[in-house]
Write an enzyme that holds these catalytic residues in place. Structure first.
Site, short mmCIF file in Angstrom:
data_model
loop_
_atom_site.label_atom_id
_atom_site.label_comp_id
_atom_site.label_asym_id
_atom_site.label_seq_id
_atom_site.Cartn_x
_atom_site.Cartn_y
_atom_site.Cartn_z
N LYS A 1 -21.71 86.38 54.62
CA LYS A 1 -22.73 86.89 55.55
C LYS A 1 -22.59 88.39 55.72
CE LYS A 1 -19.90 88.11 59.02
NZ LYS A 1 -19.70 89.45 59.46
N PRO B 1 -14.99 89.07 49.44
CA PRO B 1 -13.78 89.89 49.63
C PRO B 1 -13.01 89.46 50.88
CG PRO B 1 -15.74 91.14 50.24
CD PRO B 1 -16.22 89.87 49.62
N VAL B 2 -11.68 89.50 50.78
CA VAL B 2 -10.83 89.08 51.90
C VAL B 2 -10.74 90.21 52.93
CG1 VAL B 2 -8.48 88.37 52.53
CG2 VAL B 2 -9.50 87.58 50.39
N GLY C 1 -13.05 91.54 54.56
CA GLY C 1 -14.08 92.52 54.20
C GLY C 1 -15.24 92.60 55.17
N GLY C 2 -15.19 91.80 56.26
CA GLY C 2 -16.32 91.80 57.20
C GLY C 2 -17.46 90.92 56.72
N MET C 3 -17.18 90.05 55.72
CA MET C 3 -18.23 89.17 55.18
C MET C 3 -17.91 87.70 55.45
SD MET C 3 -19.48 91.02 51.73
CE MET C 3 -21.04 90.14 51.79
N ALA C 4 -16.94 87.47 56.35
CA ALA C 4 -16.63 86.12 56.85
C ALA C 4 -16.18 85.14 55.76
CB ALA C 4 -17.83 85.56 57.63
N GLY D 1 -13.11 83.90 55.12
CA GLY D 1 -12.25 82.84 55.65
C GLY D 1 -13.07 81.82 56.42
N ALA E 1 -16.18 81.16 55.92
CA ALA E 1 -16.96 80.42 54.92
C ALA E 1 -16.11 79.28 54.34
CB ALA E 1 -17.41 81.36 53.81
N ASP F 1 -17.45 82.95 63.60
CA ASP F 1 -18.39 83.05 62.48
C ASP F 1 -18.53 81.75 61.68
OD1 ASP F 1 -19.09 85.69 62.79
OD2 ASP F 1 -17.82 86.44 61.18
C1 LIG Z 1 -16.99 90.94 63.48
C2 LIG Z 1 -17.64 89.67 63.05
C3 LIG Z 1 -19.16 89.84 63.11
O1 LIG Z 1 -19.83 88.71 62.62
O2 LIG Z 1 -17.36 89.27 61.72
P1 LIG Z 1 -16.26 89.76 60.61
O3 LIG Z 1 -16.43 91.20 60.42
O4 LIG Z 1 -14.91 89.38 61.11
O5 LIG Z 1 -16.63 88.99 59.35
C4 LIG Z 1 -17.25 88.50 64.00
O6 LIG Z 1 -17.55 88.80 65.34
C5 LIG Z 1 -15.81 88.07 63.91
O7 LIG Z 1 -15.79 86.70 63.94
P2 LIG Z 1 -14.48 85.87 63.45
O8 LIG Z 1 -13.83 86.58 62.31
O9 LIG Z 1 -14.89 84.44 63.29
O10 LIG Z 1 -13.58 86.09 64.71
P3 LIG Z 1 -12.60 85.07 65.49
O11 LIG Z 1 -11.65 84.48 64.51
O12 LIG Z 1 -13.39 84.18 66.39
O13 LIG Z 1 -11.83 86.15 66.39
C6 LIG Z 1 -10.91 87.06 65.86
C7 LIG Z 1 -10.72 88.18 66.87
O14 LIG Z 1 -11.88 89.06 66.84
C8 LIG Z 1 -12.20 89.51 68.14
N1 LIG Z 1 -13.55 89.03 68.51
C9 LIG Z 1 -14.20 88.13 67.73
C10 LIG Z 1 -15.48 87.72 68.06
C11 LIG Z 1 -16.06 88.25 69.24
N2 LIG Z 1 -17.29 87.89 69.64
N3 LIG Z 1 -15.39 89.15 70.01
C12 LIG Z 1 -14.14 89.56 69.64
O15 LIG Z 1 -13.55 90.38 70.33
C13 LIG Z 1 -11.12 88.96 69.07
O16 LIG Z 1 -10.10 89.93 69.12
C14 LIG Z 1 -10.62 87.72 68.31
O17 LIG Z 1 -9.30 87.38 68.64
N1 LIG Z 2 -9.48 80.87 53.30
C1 LIG Z 2 -9.29 82.17 53.64
N2 LIG Z 2 -9.91 83.14 52.97
C2 LIG Z 2 -9.74 84.44 53.33
N3 LIG Z 2 -8.93 84.85 54.32
C3 LIG Z 2 -8.29 83.91 55.02
C4 LIG Z 2 -8.45 82.54 54.72
N4 LIG Z 2 -7.71 81.86 55.59
C5 LIG Z 2 -7.12 82.75 56.40
N5 LIG Z 2 -7.45 84.00 56.06
C6 LIG Z 2 -7.02 85.23 56.77
O1 LIG Z 2 -8.13 85.71 57.53
C7 LIG Z 2 -8.19 87.13 57.51
C8 LIG Z 2 -9.67 87.54 57.63
O2 LIG Z 2 -10.29 87.29 56.42
P1 LIG Z 2 -11.86 87.15 56.13
O3 LIG Z 2 -12.42 85.99 56.84
O4 LIG Z 2 -11.99 87.19 54.66
O5 LIG Z 2 -12.43 88.53 56.69
P2 LIG Z 2 -13.36 89.01 57.87
O6 LIG Z 2 -12.80 88.45 59.16
O7 LIG Z 2 -13.27 90.49 57.78
O8 LIG Z 2 -14.73 88.53 57.58
C9 LIG Z 2 -7.51 87.54 56.20
O9 LIG Z 2 -6.77 88.69 56.36
C10 LIG Z 2 -6.60 86.36 55.85
O10 LIG Z 2 -5.25 86.65 56.14
#
Ligand SMILES: C[C@@](CO)(OP(=O)(O)O)[C@H](O)COP(=O)(O)OP(=O)(O)OC[C@H]1O[C@@H](n2ccc(N)nc2=O)[C@H](O)[C@@H]1O
Ligand SMILES: Nc1ncnc2c1ncn2[C@@H]1O[C@H](COP(=O)(O)OP(=O)(O)O)[C@@H](O)[C@H]1O
Length: 308
Positions: free
Chosen positions: A16, A104-105, A107-110, A112, A114, A146
């Site tokens: 995403k 990408p791990v 990478g902000g594209m979710a 894990g 997924a 996510d």
């Molecule tokens: C920033 C976003 C944008 O979509 O995505 P990614 O860049 O990680 O892919 C999300 O909010 C990431 O969601 P996700 O990666 O599922 O986060 P979670 O495991 O629920 O939370 C990890 C940590 O992120 C912070 N967190 C997450 C979601 C949220 N609404 N507020 C927060 O402050 C908190 O510090 C939490 O402990």
């Molecule tokens: N199946 C998985 N794939 C990727 N990362 C994972 C997984 N399980 C746990 N992780 C951990 O979750 C962290 C966040 O990874 P990821 O979901 O890829 O990124 P983001 O939160 O930026 O979207 C990684 O640093 C990794 O240590």
């Protein structure tokens, strides 16, 4: 009598980007209230689950070395959560999870998230549970904010901490170029950096997503490009200043606009069409501002069982 071993199940699951990510103040539980527009992209992971006494996890592909292969792996946590949800916790000890990563791990594209969503759907199929996607989404929300979106895919408005979803009308296929950075960024650190920036100053907030939702409904990538926005971008750039150069290089290469995806560091560039995306990707790859580039389109559906 010999027990029948069910055949393995493979699920393909999208990544995403956040077309709009408006971050509220930090809540008492440490999360931030969000208003976000998720958009599922054709850059995918594949997760296969096997019923076997040789339980465990294997990971290959993009960034595989960075992914934990113990119980902290989000896909493995999903297997356990589902087994507990249906009152059969021991079933999780008889599952082997094989992940092929394209996302990408860190990478902000979710990625894990997924994999967790894919593991939920795959085990629900392996165990013949016949659960509705909404019930899987309830389990998904316990694993990460996510994770529910990766089950539904498409384009959706997310509120709460991102887990409350409403589908959004999107008439068009949009074409994207993704720039992967050398290393990942930690999501909690990026949220923490935004809190810090808001304590010492007043970084601009992107506001409400109404105009962006209208642009999505119109299907016009030029309109959409003007409205992409992410409150976490300033924090990601503060932690990784080189992203400024990456964002500029994408637009110089011919993209309509660029935005940091979620907590970064991946940058997503919106292009006018598929041909333009290929040209932008080639030029960006030669600009020396990122580790690698990919093209992708969206929206695409959420986690799906593959017919093999
Ligand atoms: C920033 C976003 C944008 O979509 O995505 P990614 O860049 O990680 O892919 C999300 O909010 C990431 O969601 P996700 O990666 O599922 O986060 P979670 O495991 O629920 O939370 C990890 C940590 O992120 C912070 N967190 C997450 C979601 C949220 N609404 N507020 C927060 O402050 C908190 O510090 C939490 O402990
Ligand atoms: N199946 C998985 N794939 C990727 N990362 C994972 C997984 N399980 C746990 N992780 C951990 O979750 C962290 C966040 O990874 P990821 O979901 O890829 O990124 P983001 O939160 O930026 O979207 C990684 O640093 C990794 O240590």
């Amino acid at each position: 009598m010999l027990a029948v071993v069910p055949p393995p199940v493979t699920v393909r699951v999208p990544s995403k980007i956040n077309l709009h990510l408006s971050v509220g103040d930090v809540r008492d539980d440490g999360y931030h209230d969000l208003t976000t527009v998720f958009h599922a992209l054709s850059l995918t992971d594949e997760v296969t689950v096997f019923s076997t006494p040789d339980a465990g996890i294997e990971v290959s592909g993009e960034g595989a070395k960075l992914v934990p292969t113990d119980d902290s792996n989000l896909a493995m946590r999903a297997v356990r959560a589902l087994a507990e949800h249906v009152g059969k916790p021991d079933e999780a000890n008889r599952v082997r999870v094989v992940i092929r990563k394209g996302i990408p791990v860190a990478g902000g594209m979710a990625g894990g998230s997924a994999d967790a969503a894919a593991a939920l759907l795959a085990c629900s199929t392996l165990w013949n549970l016949d659960l509705h996607r909404d019930e899987l989404a309830e389990v998904a929300a316990t694993l990460g904010s996510d994770v529910p979106f990766a089950l539904y895919g498409g384009t959706a408005l997310g509120t709460g901490r991102g887990e409350q979803l409403v589908p959004v009308l999107s008439r068009h296929t949009f074409h994207w170029v993704l720039a992967f950075d050398q290393r990942g960024l930690s999501t909690p650190k990026v949220y923490g950096e935004l809190d810090r920036l808001r304590e010492v100053g007043d970084p601009p907030r992107i506001g409400s997503p109404e105009a962006l939702l209208e642009a999505l409904a119109s299907g016009d990538p030029r309109r959409l490009a003007l409205l992409l926005g992410n409150d976490l971008q300033a924090a990601a750039v503060s932690l990784r200043p080189g992203l400024r150069r990456t964002l500029r290089a994408g637009v110089t290469a011919g993209a309509l606009a660029g935005v940091v995806s979620g907590s970064g560091p991946t940058c997503a560039f919106l292009c006018t069409d598929g041909d333009s995306a290929l040209k932008v990707a080639a030029e960006l790859a030669g600009a020396g501002v990122c580790r690698t580039v990919r093209v992708a389109h969206g929206p695409v559906p959420g986690a799906r069982v593959c017919d093999e």
